[in-house]
Structures are given as C-alpha cells and as structure tokens.
Scaffold this active site. Structure first.
Site, PDB file in Angstrom:
ATOM      1  N   ASN A  52       0.829  -1.217   0.000  1.00 35.99           N
ATOM      2  CA  ASN A  52       0.000   0.000   0.000  1.00 35.99           C
ATOM      3  C   ASN A  52       0.861   1.262   0.000  1.00 35.99           C
ATOM      4  O   ASN A  52       0.371   2.353   0.267  1.00 35.99           O
ATOM      5  CB  ASN A  52      -0.915   0.020   1.231  1.00 35.99           C
ATOM      6  CG  ASN A  52      -1.966  -1.065   1.154  1.00 35.99           C
ATOM      7  OD1 ASN A  52      -2.401  -1.454   0.075  1.00 35.99           O
ATOM      8  ND2 ASN A  52      -2.375  -1.584   2.303  1.00 35.99           N
ATOM      9  N   HIS A 142     -14.911  -0.719   5.363  1.00 36.15           N
ATOM     10  CA  HIS A 142     -13.839  -1.456   6.041  1.00 36.15           C
ATOM     11  C   HIS A 142     -14.314  -2.092   7.359  1.00 36.15           C
ATOM     12  O   HIS A 142     -15.194  -1.553   8.042  1.00 36.15           O
ATOM     13  CB  HIS A 142     -12.685  -0.490   6.330  1.00 36.15           C
ATOM     14  CG  HIS A 142     -11.444  -1.157   6.802  1.00 36.15           C
ATOM     15  ND1 HIS A 142     -11.047  -1.170   8.111  1.00 36.15           N
ATOM     16  CD2 HIS A 142     -10.502  -1.860   6.121  1.00 36.15           C
ATOM     17  CE1 HIS A 142      -9.907  -1.828   8.231  1.00 36.15           C
ATOM     18  NE2 HIS A 142      -9.546  -2.251   7.028  1.00 36.15           N
ATOM     19  N   GLU A 184     -16.087   4.563   2.230  1.00 37.96           N
ATOM     20  CA  GLU A 184     -14.668   4.752   1.909  1.00 37.96           C
ATOM     21  C   GLU A 184     -14.603   5.680   0.698  1.00 37.96           C
ATOM     22  O   GLU A 184     -15.538   5.707  -0.112  1.00 37.96           O
ATOM     23  CB  GLU A 184     -14.015   3.404   1.578  1.00 37.96           C
ATOM     24  CG  GLU A 184     -13.947   2.490   2.780  1.00 37.96           C
ATOM     25  CD  GLU A 184     -13.208   1.172   2.510  1.00 37.96           C
ATOM     26  OE1 GLU A 184     -12.343   1.137   1.631  1.00 37.96           O
ATOM     27  OE2 GLU A 184     -13.517   0.183   3.197  1.00 37.96           O
ATOM     28  N   SER A 188     -11.166  -0.313  -0.624  1.00 34.83           N
ATOM     29  CA  SER A 188      -9.883  -0.983  -0.455  1.00 34.83           C
ATOM     30  C   SER A 188      -9.704  -2.233  -1.300  1.00 34.83           C
ATOM     31  O   SER A 188      -8.606  -2.527  -1.743  1.00 34.83           O
ATOM     32  CB  SER A 188      -9.667  -1.332   1.017  1.00 34.83           C
ATOM     33  OG  SER A 188     -10.763  -2.069   1.516  1.00 34.83           O
ATOM     34  N   ASP A 213     -13.833   7.583   4.897  1.00 33.69           N
ATOM     35  CA  ASP A 213     -12.583   6.903   5.219  1.00 33.69           C
ATOM     36  C   ASP A 213     -11.735   6.949   3.948  1.00 33.69           C
ATOM     37  O   ASP A 213     -12.010   6.247   2.977  1.00 33.69           O
ATOM     38  CB  ASP A 213     -12.890   5.453   5.639  1.00 33.69           C
ATOM     39  CG  ASP A 213     -11.625   4.638   5.892  1.00 33.69           C
ATOM     40  OD1 ASP A 213     -10.564   4.989   5.345  1.00 33.69           O
ATOM     41  OD2 ASP A 213     -11.710   3.633   6.621  1.00 33.69           O
ATOM     42  N   HIS A 216      -7.386   4.931   1.230  1.00 29.68           N
ATOM     43  CA  HIS A 216      -6.742   4.537  -0.030  1.00 29.68           C
ATOM     44  C   HIS A 216      -6.670   5.660  -1.057  1.00 29.68           C
ATOM     45  O   HIS A 216      -6.232   5.437  -2.174  1.00 29.68           O
ATOM     46  CB  HIS A 216      -7.456   3.310  -0.618  1.00 29.68           C
ATOM     47  CG  HIS A 216      -7.346   2.136   0.284  1.00 29.68           C
ATOM     48  ND1 HIS A 216      -6.246   1.312   0.304  1.00 29.68           N
ATOM     49  CD2 HIS A 216      -8.165   1.688   1.264  1.00 29.68           C
ATOM     50  CE1 HIS A 216      -6.393   0.388   1.234  1.00 29.68           C
ATOM     51  NE2 HIS A 216      -7.563   0.601   1.836  1.00 29.68           N
ATOM     52  N   LYS A 250      -0.400   4.070   4.566  1.00 29.00           N
ATOM     53  CA  LYS A 250      -0.442   3.630   3.160  1.00 29.00           C
ATOM     54  C   LYS A 250       0.387   4.639   2.342  1.00 29.00           C
ATOM     55  O   LYS A 250       1.595   4.632   2.454  1.00 29.00           O
ATOM     56  CB  LYS A 250      -1.891   3.479   2.724  1.00 29.00           C
ATOM     57  CG  LYS A 250      -2.615   2.457   3.631  1.00 29.00           C
ATOM     58  CD  LYS A 250      -3.975   2.083   3.154  1.00 29.00           C
ATOM     59  CE  LYS A 250      -4.775   1.335   4.213  1.00 29.00           C
ATOM     60  NZ  LYS A 250      -4.286  -0.003   4.542  1.00 29.00           N
TER      61      LYS A 250
HETATM   62  C1  PLP Z   1     -10.368   1.538   4.320  1.00 30.35           C
HETATM   63  C2  PLP Z   1      -9.473   1.326   5.484  1.00 30.35           C
HETATM   64  N1  PLP Z   1      -9.732   1.965   6.627  1.00 30.35           N
HETATM   65  C3  PLP Z   1      -8.958   1.810   7.701  1.00 30.35           C
HETATM   66  C4  PLP Z   1      -7.872   0.985   7.675  1.00 30.35           C
HETATM   67  C5  PLP Z   1      -7.038   0.812   8.911  1.00 30.35           C
HETATM   68  O1  PLP Z   1      -5.926   1.654   8.890  1.00 30.35           O
HETATM   69  P1  PLP Z   1      -4.631   1.248   9.720  1.00 30.35           P
HETATM   70  O2  PLP Z   1      -3.882   0.268   8.895  1.00 30.35           O
HETATM   71  O3  PLP Z   1      -3.902   2.521   9.954  1.00 30.35           O
HETATM   72  O4  PLP Z   1      -5.138   0.644  10.989  1.00 30.35           O
HETATM   73  C6  PLP Z   1      -7.558   0.296   6.484  1.00 30.35           C
HETATM   74  C7  PLP Z   1      -6.411  -0.600   6.306  1.00 30.35           C
HETATM   75  O5  PLP Z   1      -5.682  -1.112   6.873  1.00 30.35           O
HETATM   76  C8  PLP Z   1      -8.378   0.468   5.370  1.00 30.35           C
HETATM   77  O6  PLP Z   1      -8.145  -0.197   4.242  1.00 30.35           O
END
Ligand code: PLP
Length: 396
Positions: A52, A142, A184, A188, A213, A216, A250
């Site tokens: 990522n 997510h 999102e 993802s 969120d 990505h 990421k």
């Molecule tokens: C859409 C999404 N939100 C939140 C997260 C969580 O973020 P973190 O890896 O910083 O815990 C992720 C991935 O890991 C994600 O893909």
C-alpha cells in the site's frame, strides 16, 4: 479441553483454503532516492504488487532523516496519553499541517486507522438516548467501520455498494436528528471510488453528516494529494460538512492516522473517545516524519501521474478476457472467483518473481476471491510488462 473451538475453527479455515499466515519480509526497497518496489522473502527477491506504499515513499531518505531529527528532538515515545503529557509539539505541528492541507478546522491523531474508525463510531454512537443515533454504511465499508458501528449503541443500516438510491430511501424512513453516512473514498478491495458529490448532497438534503474513510485515496487523488474529498464543494466553516479519516500507513508511508472534523466534534472526541483518552499518543518522532512525507506528497505531483501512467499500461497489456474492476486509483482488482484458484495463481506468480497476495473471504464476499494489484509510483515499466505477461499466461 478449554477453548476447543480454536483447533476446530483453524481446521475449517484450512479446509476452505482460507487459512492465513504471515511471511517475514527481510527487506523492502532500497534506501536510496531510487526506491524500488521489491521485497525479499526467504532470501528471494520479488516485485511487490501487494504493497500500500502507493507513492513509493517508504524508506525515502528525507522522511528517514526527519524521523531521525524527530527522535533527537522529542524522543521515540510520547511517554503518556495525549491528555496527560503525551501531546508534543510534533503532534501539534502535524495536526496543523493536515488542517491546512485539507482545509479543515481541526484534526486529531490516532495510533491507527482501525482505532480512529472504531473510536468515531463508538463515541458518536454513545448517545444518552439509546437508539437515537443512526449510521448508514456502504456495504463494502472497512471492517473497522463495521466493528465500530455495530459495537456502538446506534442503529446501523447498510446500503448496497455505491447505491445512492437505496441510501436515500433508507434515510427518508429515518426521522432521527442524528444521522451519519459512511463510505470509503476509494474502496480498499475494489479500487473504485465512492460517489462523493452525490453522497454529500444526499447528506445535505437529509440533514445527515458524511464520514469518509480516505485510507486509499489520501496522497493519491487530488492536486496536492488531499484525497477524494478534494472534489467536494463543502465549506470548511460549515458544521461537519464532512468528516475525514485517513491512515498514515499507506501512501503517507509512516504509521498512525488522523480524523479531521469541526471544532465541536474535535472537543467531543477529546473528552469522550476512550481510544484517544486511554492510549499513549503516537510517537512524536513519527509525527515529525509524517510532516515531511506530507510535504513531499504536496510537492511531487509526478508520483500521482506515474500511478495513472502505469495503471493505463497494465490495463492496455492485459488480455480482454481478464475481469478487472474499473478504477482510477492505485488498486486494480482481478476477480478470480474461488479461493483455491486465487491461491494457485498467486503461487504461480511467485515462481515468476511477483508477489501478489490472493485476497479471500471473509475479507471479500464468497465467490469473489481476487488478486488485488496495487500499482505504485516506484514500479518500473518493465515491472508492469512482466506482471501483465505472467497474468495473461496464468489466467488465459
Ligand atoms: C479503508 C481502510 N480503513 C482503515 C484501515 C485501517 O488503517 P490502519 O492500517 O492505519 O489501521 C484500512 C487498512 O488497513 C483500510 O483499508
């Protein structure tokens, strides 16, 4: 025997080709200006198409240098939660950098994106009047959004992926004053984008808040990498016109996460979000390094251009019969179907020096196991050509 179900559940996981294991990455890319998208596992080098690190910023000398500078100035550890003595100048400076970048009044740092999502949904969902808070979630949101929402006291409804018509219908049946739509920005596992302008006007019309969120798309989309919300019309002084969460783990290539919002939600979270109050603040050195990363992201448009160029190259080289989800992001999902085949193809690619993890249920729906290709700014043309050649050979 106690907890007998552990063995049983693992056995089922194996029998369904869903067993997960880790691989120890001995080294990822080179510590030079010319970072390469490679990993070394068990002494073997692979081109990494599962990272990522979309902008290829991991291990960037300037970010590493800022990290070292942060260690020298503040130490590695915050040594306390933010509300005690853990809120350092580096955290404040990072919050200000993010607020300016995204044109948001306030910002709060969390140790991970997962934590930020759970904190937001649980804390908003703790209304005195139980059930007086309603969350409307895109079905492909997510795991951390789902966990936060369903473990809160709010009523939760899910709408079919990107189905704004169904969302409007669900909202029209809800007369609560406290409604929040969550999606999102870039999804993802599919790489497609939310219909954010539509979501914003639906939120406006229904007096709901919009939560994005942007894990990505931060860094990857927008003129200065501000993410998918940079297309929205919202005025920053309007009360919670939208709330943005993104991880640093990421494209930003450090670790931790932020949540950008208005003044009152910011104060509310500082006072009531248990994940914020009862947790050590993120490393101040890491916060310092993150400021440098954001600076590079703002300045280096070529990284975003390169992702588009290489993504176009991949789609042009893949056989027409390969089913690939249309995407303007770094993420290109090739749907395989069943778990076994996805694993088999992933293993075949490994033999050709390509690391491309098979994504299986429950991360994605049953029957949609896939190869999730991520194209990063540090891939080379030849990497993409090799990937396309191997995918065509393995899948056609
Ligand atoms: C859409 C999404 N939100 C939140 C997260 C969580 O973020 P973190 O890896 O910083 O815990 C992720 C991935 O890991 C994600 O893909």
């Amino acid at each position: 025997m106690a907890f007998e179900f552990i063995k049983q559940k693992l056995a089922v996981q194996k029998s369904q080709s869903r067993y997960r294991q880790r691989f120890c990455v001995q080294k990822s890319n080179n510590n030079s200006l010319e970072q390469e998208a490679i990993i070394i596992v068990d002494g073997k080098t692979y081109i990494n198409f599962s990272s990522n690190d979309y902008l290829g910023l991991n291990n960037h000398p300037k970010i590493n240098q800022a990290m070292q500078e942060g260690v020298d100035k503040f130490g590695v550890c915050a040594s306390s939660s933010s509300l005690v003595t853990g809120y350092h100048y580096a955290h404040q400076a990072l919050e200000e950098t993010i607020c300016q970048w995204l044109n948001k009044p306030k910002c709060l740092l969390f140790s991970s994106g997962f934590t930020a999502n759970v904190a937001l949904f649980q804390t908003l969902g703790q209304t005195l009047n139980q059930g007086n808070c309603h969350f409307f979630l895109d079905k492909l949101s997510h795991a951390s959004i789902l966990d936060g929402a369903f473990s809160s006291k709010a009523k939760v409804k899910r709408f079919a992926h990107n189905n704004t018509q169904q969302l409007s219908q669900l909202l029209s049946q809800c007369d609560s004053d406290n409604k929040l739509i969550a999606s999102e920005g870039v999804f993802s596992m599919d790489g497609d984008q939310a219909k954010l302008s539509e979501l914003e006007s639906i939120a406006d019309k229904n007096n709901a808040w919009l939560y994005v969120d942007d894990a990505h798309s931060i860094g990857v989309i927008g003129k200065q990498g501000q993410g998918s919300t940079s297309i929205l019309n919202s005025v920053s002084d309007k009360e919670n016109s939208n709330i943005i969460m993104a991880t640093f783990g990421k494209a930003i290539a450090t670790s931790g996460a932020f949540l950008a919002c208005d003044n009152s939600l910011h104060d509310y979270l500082i006072n009531f979000a248990r994940h914020y109050i009862y947790s050590t603040a993120i490393s101040p050195a890491l916060a310092w390094a993150t400021i440098k990363s954001i600076e590079l992201i703002q300045q280096e448009q070529w990284r975003r251009d390169k992702i588009i160029e290489l993504s176009n190259l991949l789609t042009s080289l893949l056989d027409d019969a390969i089913q690939i989800v249309p995407s303007d992001s770094s993420i290109h999902a090739i749907i395989i179907g069943d778990e076994e085949k996805a694993l088999f193809v992933s293993e075949q690619l490994k033999k050709q020096g390509i690391w491309l993890t098979a994504i299986r249920p429950p991360t994605v729906a049953i029957g949609t196991s896939r190869l999730r290709v991520t194209i990063c700014a540090n891939h080379k043309h030849n990497d993409i050509k090799h990937l396309a050649y191997c995918l065509n050979k393995a899948l056609i």
